[in-house]
Enzyme design. Structure first.
Site, short mmCIF file in Angstrom:
data_model
loop_
_atom_site.label_atom_id
_atom_site.label_comp_id
_atom_site.label_asym_id
_atom_site.label_seq_id
_atom_site.Cartn_x
_atom_site.Cartn_y
_atom_site.Cartn_z
N PHE A 266 16.57 -8.66 5.89
CA PHE A 266 16.54 -7.62 7.44
C PHE A 266 15.70 -7.82 8.30
O PHE A 266 16.08 -8.44 9.40
CB PHE A 266 16.24 -6.13 6.25
N ASN A 267 14.70 -8.70 7.77
CA ASN A 267 13.57 -8.65 9.17
C ASN A 267 13.91 -9.74 10.23
O ASN A 267 13.96 -9.75 11.76
CB ASN A 267 12.02 -9.03 8.79
N ASP B 106 5.72 -0.40 5.64
CA ASP B 106 4.90 -0.54 6.62
C ASP B 106 3.46 -0.14 6.39
O ASP B 106 2.43 -0.29 6.12
CB ASP B 106 5.40 -1.05 7.24
N THR C 29 5.07 -7.75 10.03
CA THR C 29 5.68 -6.95 9.00
C THR C 29 7.08 -6.35 9.14
O THR C 29 7.80 -5.24 8.44
CB THR C 29 4.94 -5.90 8.49
N ASP D 69 6.69 -2.14 11.46
CA ASP D 69 7.67 -0.66 11.91
C ASP D 69 7.80 0.11 11.40
O ASP D 69 8.77 -0.39 10.50
CB ASP D 69 9.21 -1.96 11.85
N ASN E 294 13.28 -1.35 10.70
CA ASN E 294 13.07 0.02 10.47
C ASN E 294 14.00 1.18 10.91
O ASN E 294 14.61 1.63 10.71
CB ASN E 294 12.20 0.18 9.08
N HIS F 292 7.73 -5.07 -0.45
CA HIS F 292 7.60 -5.80 0.73
C HIS F 292 6.35 -6.83 1.46
O HIS F 292 5.69 -8.16 1.30
CB HIS F 292 8.57 -6.40 1.61
N ASP F 293 5.76 -5.14 2.45
CA ASP F 293 4.75 -5.68 3.67
C ASP F 293 3.43 -5.91 2.96
O ASP F 293 2.92 -6.78 3.67
CB ASP F 293 5.14 -4.87 4.51
C1 BDR Z 1 11.75 -5.30 5.23
O1 BDR Z 1 12.63 -4.62 5.46
C2 BDR Z 1 12.14 -3.62 5.58
O2 BDR Z 1 13.02 -3.06 5.00
C3 BDR Z 1 10.81 -3.42 4.86
O3 BDR Z 1 10.11 -2.85 5.70
C4 BDR Z 1 10.00 -5.01 4.59
O4 BDR Z 1 9.61 -5.09 6.06
C5 BDR Z 1 12.15 -6.08 3.41
O5 BDR Z 1 13.60 -6.79 3.64
CA CA Z 2 8.39 -3.74 7.66
#
Ligand code: BDR
Ligand code: CA
Length: 330
Positions: free
Chosen positions: A175-176, A26, A134, A21, A50, A247-248
């Protein structure tokens, strides 16, 4: 690039599909996937998270055009399975890649939707494929519900999401997973092997300002990546981070270099209803539920090794080592 780096890029490449996303991190994850030389990226699917579904597709196509990665890109869900979409515009801006003007995409999206692409690519593949989500797990869950047979063609799901410790969307949720907890529950209960790369490790997988400056000097792709990180760092600096959690990209690195993280095989259940805890990945480290383990949860990360992978991959893309990346014939 050193000879050793090139040598370590030989050998069979691991077939993967990336579901994303974009999203600043990403975008770096896509660069790592195509620049590492260790993955055979069969295709990319996009999902609202996102940013909107439309922006996520456009951003993915823009990044793939920049790095000349001519793979199929299937547009996926525009909203979570049961909930309205709440984007992360506070982190990624209105466009999802705010902060710099992404190049106009030269590539076009596939005629197949994400779910159609996932099912047909998995069914056609003679070998098992690793999925790397991701973003929210909406596309993957819908594909599993619509075509349960495809689960047998999955080597494992290596996802960025969740946390055993503190969350980032709420005190308890990442978040994801928070964006589509119902989808996450489908995936975690699917029986497919899962590696969960969550905030416990991604909040330690920081790229520091001096490394961003080195990227900026690497060439067109490196300068673009540095621009992404410039914008992305604002929200993390305001939260007290000394660098940017990429993160991703850590989920991508964990596919081709298992030594970049350490994991524990445990039970993870997804809370979908709690007033304060919806979206929580409930990680049973103590084995108190007696429920069978369903995920390898990342508990440690080798930051230096991870960042070296990013730097090498982006240098390779800038040097044209993987020019015109296309999936291997299978
Ligand atoms: C995740 O949330 C999104 O903002 C980032 O792309 C990552 O996948 C981190 O919590
Ligand atoms: Ca992401």
């Amino acid at each position: 690039m050193r000879e050793m780096d090139l040598a370590s890029r030989t050998g069979p490449r691991i077939p993967v599909i990336i579901d994303c996303d974009p999203g600043h991190d990403d975008a770096i994850a896509l660069m790592l996937a195509f620049g590492c030389g260790r993955l055979n990226v069969l295709g990319v699917t996009t999902v609202a998270g996102n940013t909107t579904g439309e922006n996520a597709l456009r951003n993915a196509l823009a990044v793939l055009s920049l790095i000349r990665a001519a793979v199929p890109v299937g547009r996926g869900a525009d909203s979570p399975m049961l909930r309205p979409l709440e984007t992360a515009r506070d982190v990624h801006g209105e466009s999802g890649l705010e902060g710099l003007s992404a190049p106009r995409p030269e590539l076009r999206g596939s005629d197949l939707t994400a779910v159609e692409f996932l099912s047909s690519a998995l069914r056609q593949s003679p070998v098992k494929v690793t999925l790397v989500p991701t973003g929210p797990l909406t596309n993957i869950a819908i594909a599993f519900l619509a075509f349960p047979d495809i689960r047998a063609k999955i080597e494992r799901v290596v996802l960025m999401g969740g946390a055993a410790g503190e969350g980032n969307r709420t005190p308890s949720a990442e978040f994801n997973i928070m964006t589509d907890p119902e989808a996450a529950r489908v995936v975690f209960e699917s029986g497919v092997p899962i590696t969960m790369v969550g905030l416990d490790v991604t909040h330690k997988a920081l790229i520091y300002p001096r490394e961003v400056e080195a990227l900026r000097e690497s060439g067109r792709v490196g300068a673009f990546a540095a621009g992404l990180l410039d914008f992305y760092s604002r929200s993390y600096r305001s939260k007290g981070f000394e660098g940017n959690p990429v993160h991703d990209a850590l989920a991508v690195a964990a596919v081709f270099d298992e030594g970049v993280i350490t994991t524990r095989h445990v039970r993870v259940d997804i809370e979908t209803r709690g007033e304060f805890t919806a979206g929580r990945t409930v990680v049973d480290f103590g084995g108190v539920t007696g429920r069978p383990p369903n995920a390898r949860v990342a508990v440690g990360v080798d930051r230096d090794r991870f960042i070296a992978h990013i730097m090498n991959a982006i240098a390779a893309l800038d040097a044209g080592v993987w020019r015109d990346a296309r999936p291997d014939r299978m």
